[in-house]
Design an enzyme around this catalytic site. Sequence first.
Site, PDB file in Angstrom:
ATOM      1  CG  ASP A 163      -1.995  -1.042   1.193  1.00 44.38           C
ATOM      2  OD1 ASP A 163      -1.759  -2.112   0.605  1.00 44.38           O
ATOM      3  OD2 ASP A 163      -3.075  -0.807   1.761  1.00 44.38           O
ATOM      4  CE  LYS A 231      -5.514   2.084   2.275  1.00 49.18           C
ATOM      5  NZ  LYS A 231      -4.396   1.373   2.963  1.00 49.18           N
ATOM      6  CE  LYS A 267      -7.301  -1.120   2.527  1.00 48.50           C
ATOM      7  NZ  LYS A 267      -5.952  -1.613   2.921  1.00 48.50           N
TER       8      LYS A 267
END
Length: 331
Positions: A163, A231, A267
């Site tokens: 991430d 995300k 996400k």
Amino acid sequence: MPITVPAYGKEAAGRLASMADVTADDGALRRFLHGLPGVDAVGLEARAATLGTRSIKTTAKAYAIDLALSMIDLTTLEGADTPGKVRALCAKGIHPDPTDRGCPQVAAICVYPDMVATAKEALGGSGIHVASVATAFPAGRAALPVKLADTRDAVAAGADEIDMVIDRGAFLSGRYMDVFEEIKAVKEACARPDGSAAHLKVIFETGELQTYDNVRRVSWLAMLAGADFIKTSTGKVSVNATPPVTLLMLEAVRDFHATTGVQVGVKPAGGIRTTKDALKYLVMVNETLGEPWLTADWFRFGASSLLNDLLMQRQKLSTGRYSGPDYVTVD
């Protein structure tokens, strides 16, 4: 097990290659991003609000709760993290409800790079992925060599997913090509010698991007650079995932797939705490992208506090009564 990023089919690879001209230089990328349709803020917020009113009945609700459980990235990202805390979190991820071994396990455990090896060992052959934040999370304020070293260390330790955070300062000052090249470089750093690679989730920190138009632009920029997931947030700022922003990102993924044939995951992270909230997001995914995205492979929740509420609601459906927060473990 290492995750191998699926190879694009010939048609998708060809369609994606046909867009190479839009990332050929800074001017071309800028023209493309600023040529995207402007976001109708009123329409976007109204659509998100309407989808949030959809009712899910008991049988479908039970399925949706289990689906949401299976999509959670259970996370600990604190300076006080210890190996013991990470192992306990892994145990909870494997068996979220110790009284019910039929309860789905979570999708991933997300930790800092120095805890990846601990999480990997604790999860064993459970099938739960290990995700690691990298690139000077959460601010992203570091030189590129430092960010790449951060990523490579996590991958070498066994991270299945990375991430990363974008350089919001570069994006907001219009240095789009700098952001594009950084994402590409981190994507390359996710590769392993055996040909497998960690999946790359690109965090935008949408609460700092100021406008919906910027969210649409950065979504396309990240996908063009090779993001496997986009995300919303780090969970470390005051404004994190919101339904309108998530809907906008889902629409960008839909349009990118229609244009290139390449599927990208989404996400939302931060601020999603209740089962009711989670079900609204699942409705949004289904209505915007359809069933192919309703799996943990393509949609995740970055919301650890959500897990306990899902467990309590799950117990309510199975027993007819609320067990209360004392009956679930507190992270």
